[in-house]
Scaffold this motif. Structure first.
Motif, PDB file in Angstrom:
ATOM      1  N   ALA A   1      60.328  23.953  27.954  1.00 48.82           N
ATOM      2  CA  ALA A   1      60.602  24.119  26.907  1.00 48.82           C
ATOM      3  C   ALA A   1      59.587  24.259  25.558  1.00 48.82           C
ATOM      4  O   ALA A   1      59.134  23.054  25.516  1.00 48.82           O
ATOM      5  CB  ALA A   1      61.644  24.705  26.263  1.00 48.82           C
ATOM      6  N   SER A   2      58.456  25.156  24.989  1.00 43.31           N
ATOM      7  CA  SER A   2      57.821  24.623  24.394  1.00 43.31           C
ATOM      8  C   SER A   2      58.064  25.992  22.766  1.00 43.31           C
ATOM      9  O   SER A   2      58.264  27.097  22.886  1.00 43.31           O
ATOM     10  CB  SER A   2      56.604  24.882  24.074  1.00 43.31           C
ATOM     11  OG  SER A   2      56.022  25.711  25.030  1.00 43.31           O
ATOM     12  N   PRO A   3      57.266  25.351  21.803  1.00 46.61           N
ATOM     13  CA  PRO A   3      57.970  26.269  20.066  1.00 46.61           C
ATOM     14  C   PRO A   3      57.289  27.951  20.825  1.00 46.61           C
ATOM     15  O   PRO A   3      56.144  27.634  20.813  1.00 46.61           O
ATOM     16  CB  PRO A   3      57.564  25.176  19.029  1.00 46.61           C
ATOM     17  CG  PRO A   3      57.519  24.108  19.750  1.00 46.61           C
ATOM     18  CD  PRO A   3      57.282  23.738  20.705  1.00 46.61           C
ATOM     19  N   SER A   4      58.314  28.557  20.142  1.00 45.55           N
ATOM     20  CA  SER A   4      56.790  29.645  20.324  1.00 45.55           C
ATOM     21  C   SER A   4      57.622  31.773  19.300  1.00 45.55           C
ATOM     22  O   SER A   4      58.896  31.218  19.501  1.00 45.55           O
ATOM     23  CB  SER A   4      56.909  29.688  21.810  1.00 45.55           C
ATOM     24  OG  SER A   4      56.320  31.411  21.943  1.00 45.55           O
ATOM     25  N   PRO A   5      56.329  31.632  18.681  1.00 50.17           N
ATOM     26  CA  PRO A   5      56.906  33.051  18.084  1.00 50.17           C
ATOM     27  C   PRO A   5      57.506  34.126  19.324  1.00 50.17           C
ATOM     28  O   PRO A   5      57.664  34.017  20.066  1.00 50.17           O
ATOM     29  CB  PRO A   5      56.025  33.754  17.567  1.00 50.17           C
ATOM     30  CG  PRO A   5      54.348  32.847  18.431  1.00 50.17           C
ATOM     31  CD  PRO A   5      55.388  31.872  18.895  1.00 50.17           C
ATOM     32  N   LYS A   6      58.488  35.182  18.553  1.00 52.90           N
ATOM     33  CA  LYS A   6      59.306  35.552  19.760  1.00 52.90           C
ATOM     34  C   LYS A   6      58.273  36.655  19.745  1.00 52.90           C
ATOM     35  O   LYS A   6      57.614  37.685  19.233  1.00 52.90           O
ATOM     36  CB  LYS A   6      60.347  36.304  18.319  1.00 52.90           C
ATOM     37  CG  LYS A   6      61.067  37.644  19.053  1.00 52.90           C
ATOM     38  CD  LYS A   6      62.366  38.072  18.938  1.00 52.90           C
ATOM     39  CE  LYS A   6      61.737  39.140  17.536  1.00 52.90           C
ATOM     40  NZ  LYS A   6      62.622  39.363  16.680  1.00 52.90           N
ATOM     41  N   PRO A   7      58.569  37.347  20.534  1.00 52.90           N
ATOM     42  CA  PRO A   7      57.282  37.899  22.441  1.00 52.90           C
ATOM     43  C   PRO A   7      57.444  39.323  21.171  1.00 52.90           C
ATOM     44  O   PRO A   7      58.236  40.217  21.037  1.00 52.90           O
ATOM     45  CB  PRO A   7      57.900  38.119  22.956  1.00 52.90           C
ATOM     46  CG  PRO A   7      58.859  36.815  23.522  1.00 52.90           C
ATOM     47  CD  PRO A   7      59.458  36.727  21.704  1.00 52.90           C
ATOM     48  N   ILE A   8      56.007  39.851  21.227  1.00 50.43           N
ATOM     49  CA  ILE A   8      56.120  41.115  20.339  1.00 50.43           C
ATOM     50  C   ILE A   8      56.530  42.215  21.076  1.00 50.43           C
ATOM     51  O   ILE A   8      56.955  43.121  20.451  1.00 50.43           O
ATOM     52  CB  ILE A   8      54.727  41.313  19.819  1.00 50.43           C
ATOM     53  CG1 ILE A   8      53.565  41.570  21.156  1.00 50.43           C
ATOM     54  CG2 ILE A   8      53.952  40.409  18.724  1.00 50.43           C
ATOM     55  CD1 ILE A   8      51.910  42.163  20.712  1.00 50.43           C
ATOM     56  N   GLU A   9      56.555  42.284  22.319  1.00 46.61           N
ATOM     57  CA  GLU A   9      57.224  43.332  23.673  1.00 46.61           C
ATOM     58  C   GLU A   9      58.570  43.528  23.513  1.00 46.61           C
ATOM     59  O   GLU A   9      59.048  44.643  23.428  1.00 46.61           O
ATOM     60  CB  GLU A   9      56.220  43.281  24.849  1.00 46.61           C
ATOM     61  CG  GLU A   9      57.030  41.731  25.341  1.00 46.61           C
ATOM     62  CD  GLU A   9      56.149  40.472  25.644  1.00 46.61           C
ATOM     63  OE1 GLU A   9      56.449  39.606  26.061  1.00 46.61           O
ATOM     64  OE2 GLU A   9      55.069  40.533  24.206  1.00 46.61           O
TER      65      GLU A   9
ATOM     66  N   ALA B   1      47.322  35.740  14.093  1.00 48.50           N
ATOM     67  CA  ALA B   1      48.419  36.605  14.342  1.00 48.50           C
ATOM     68  C   ALA B   1      47.626  37.432  16.016  1.00 48.50           C
ATOM     69  O   ALA B   1      48.218  37.765  16.457  1.00 48.50           O
ATOM     70  CB  ALA B   1      48.711  37.833  13.421  1.00 48.50           C
ATOM     71  N   GLU B   2      46.570  37.902  15.668  1.00 54.10           N
ATOM     72  CA  GLU B   2      45.345  38.259  16.495  1.00 54.10           C
ATOM     73  C   GLU B   2      45.256  37.380  17.625  1.00 54.10           C
ATOM     74  O   GLU B   2      44.876  37.608  18.363  1.00 54.10           O
ATOM     75  CB  GLU B   2      43.648  38.529  15.480  1.00 54.10           C
ATOM     76  CG  GLU B   2      44.019  39.925  14.178  1.00 54.10           C
ATOM     77  CD  GLU B   2      42.931  40.086  13.566  1.00 54.10           C
ATOM     78  OE1 GLU B   2      42.529  41.448  13.389  1.00 54.10           O
ATOM     79  OE2 GLU B   2      42.259  39.143  13.340  1.00 54.10           O
ATOM     80  N   ARG B   3      45.096  36.026  17.441  1.00 53.96           N
ATOM     81  CA  ARG B   3      44.725  35.765  18.232  1.00 53.96           C
ATOM     82  C   ARG B   3      45.798  34.729  19.860  1.00 53.96           C
ATOM     83  O   ARG B   3      45.435  35.988  20.804  1.00 53.96           O
ATOM     84  CB  ARG B   3      45.009  34.053  18.166  1.00 53.96           C
ATOM     85  CG  ARG B   3      43.348  33.681  17.113  1.00 53.96           C
ATOM     86  CD  ARG B   3      43.041  32.673  16.318  1.00 53.96           C
ATOM     87  NE  ARG B   3      42.098  32.275  16.103  1.00 53.96           N
ATOM     88  CZ  ARG B   3      41.854  31.084  15.251  1.00 53.96           C
ATOM     89  NH1 ARG B   3      42.840  30.183  14.741  1.00 53.96           N
ATOM     90  NH2 ARG B   3      40.456  31.106  14.329  1.00 53.96           N
ATOM     91  N   LEU B   4      46.652  35.748  18.648  1.00 55.31           N
ATOM     92  CA  LEU B   4      48.415  35.284  19.804  1.00 55.31           C
ATOM     93  C   LEU B   4      48.835  37.060  20.277  1.00 55.31           C
ATOM     94  O   LEU B   4      49.754  37.168  21.543  1.00 55.31           O
ATOM     95  CB  LEU B   4      49.837  34.919  19.660  1.00 55.31           C
ATOM     96  CG  LEU B   4      49.728  33.833  19.215  1.00 55.31           C
ATOM     97  CD1 LEU B   4      51.162  32.971  17.732  1.00 55.31           C
ATOM     98  CD2 LEU B   4      49.367  32.616  20.309  1.00 55.31           C
ATOM     99  N   SER B   5      47.918  38.603  20.061  1.00 57.57           N
ATOM    100  CA  SER B   5      48.566  38.968  19.810  1.00 57.57           C
ATOM    101  C   SER B   5      48.542  40.054  21.916  1.00 57.57           C
ATOM    102  O   SER B   5      46.921  39.604  21.650  1.00 57.57           O
ATOM    103  CB  SER B   5      48.279  40.255  19.144  1.00 57.57           C
ATOM    104  OG  SER B   5      48.027  41.469  19.424  1.00 57.57           O
ATOM    105  N   GLY B   6      48.930  40.558  22.412  1.00 58.31           N
ATOM    106  CA  GLY B   6      48.349  40.910  23.776  1.00 58.31           C
ATOM    107  C   GLY B   6      47.587  42.429  23.283  1.00 58.31           C
ATOM    108  O   GLY B   6      46.262  42.592  24.389  1.00 58.31           O
TER     109      GLY B   6
END
Length: 317
Positions: free
Chosen positions: A66-74, A238-243
């Protein structure tokens, strides 16, 4: 090795296809939830049974803790009431050849279920208040036997990435800047560092959106690179993490795209920079007339930025 049982009806397709588990830290009202805390106890090599719609339809082996992560946008509107930050566990899932309905095997399974935080109720229905439950080795082996012993061997595959690019000096500097930036939340810091080299949460989102190299058609994701469309240094976090700011590309295609030797129109038409020798394209079997699949509306702004950089590249560069 430990055994875990995940209940994820609403997010099952995203998590199994994407190869991960995600949960918020706590319940919506801020209350402690042991089945979310269990995310921190999972270790690489552990086995996870995927339960949704009354059946176990996939089994996974944990690859990254486990690692900290924002909620998946999908997730979209699913889980709107969940917090936007939580835990991400990477899991290599494979579908079962014959899905198992625990309710039909309750007489055998029931006595082995945990007394607290059980994934299913005594009547065999799923426990909606439980996300990730720890189960005994005995129950884990019984489930494996019911599903077919061969399933475990199929999960003993080579490492997830055959292509594992090493960060260069610029990437290392970018990662260092993220690590010391106090304005970046902890939940984003590690995922941003991984995204810089096309891995982690970012890579999983790109695979979910594409699943193959648009130019070569290769579908073995172990051989493909998740490449940012809008370059890292010119994108916000935000753009760096966006699929949607990513493409899944074969290594040689990624090299051309990353250096703006090729770019794409929104409809999929490829553009080749005048400075690129046709001999390179011929030797790499890249057809400059090829029209790839039309890009999603969410990708158009990123592609516009890439085309701008393509246009700024000197003809003799």
């Amino acid at each position: 090795m430990a055994f875990w049982w995940v209940n994820h009806k609403q997010t099952r397709d995203h998590e199994v296809r994407g190869g991960y588990l995600w949960s918020p830290y706590r319940n919506t009202n801020g209350a402690f939830n042991q089945t979310y805390e269990n995310m921190k106890l999972v270790r690489p090599g552990d086995m996870v049974f995927s339960y949704a719609n009354g059946r176990i339809g996939a089994i996974g082996r944990v690859t990254v803790a486990a690692s900290p992560s924002p909620k998946p946008i999908e997730f979209g509107n699913v889980g709107d009431y969940w917090a936007h930050e939580g835990w991400l566990v990477e899991v290599d899932f494979k579908g079962t050849k014959r899905p198992l309905q625990p309710k039909e095997n309750l007489q055998l399974i029931g006595p082995m279920l945990p007394q607290r935080n059980s994934p299913i109720q005594k009547n065999g229905n799923g426990n909606q208040g439980c996300y990730l439950a720890g189960i005994s080795d005995a129950l884990g082996h019984v489930l494996m036997a019911l599903l077919g012993a061969q399933q475990a061997h199929e999960l003993d595959q080579p490492p997830a990435y055959v292509i594992d690019p090493q960060p260069n000096a610029q990437a290392l500097d970018d990662i260092h800047r993220i690590e010391i930036d106090a304005s970046v939340p902890e939940t984003h810091r590690l995922q941003l560092a991984k995204a810089r080299i096309g891995q982690g949460f970012f890579r999983k989102q790109v695979i979910l959106l594409d699943g193959a190299c648009r130019v070569t058609g290769v579908t073995d994701t172990r051989l493909l690179i998740a490449s940012h469309i809008k370059p890292w240094r010119e994108a916000n976090n935000a753009e760096r993490l966006s699929g949607h700011n990513g493409l899944l590309l074969s290594p040689h295609v990624d090299a051309l795209f990353d250096e703006q030797f090729i770019t794409f129109e929104n409809d999929g038409r490829m553009r080749v920079h005048p400075s690129l020798s046709g001999d390179v394209l011929e030797r790499w079997s890249i057809d400059p007339e090829k029209k790839v699949e039309r890009f999603r509306p969410e990708q158009t702004s990123f592609l516009a930025h890439h085309r701008k950089l393509f246009g700024q590249r000197s003809k003799d560069a």
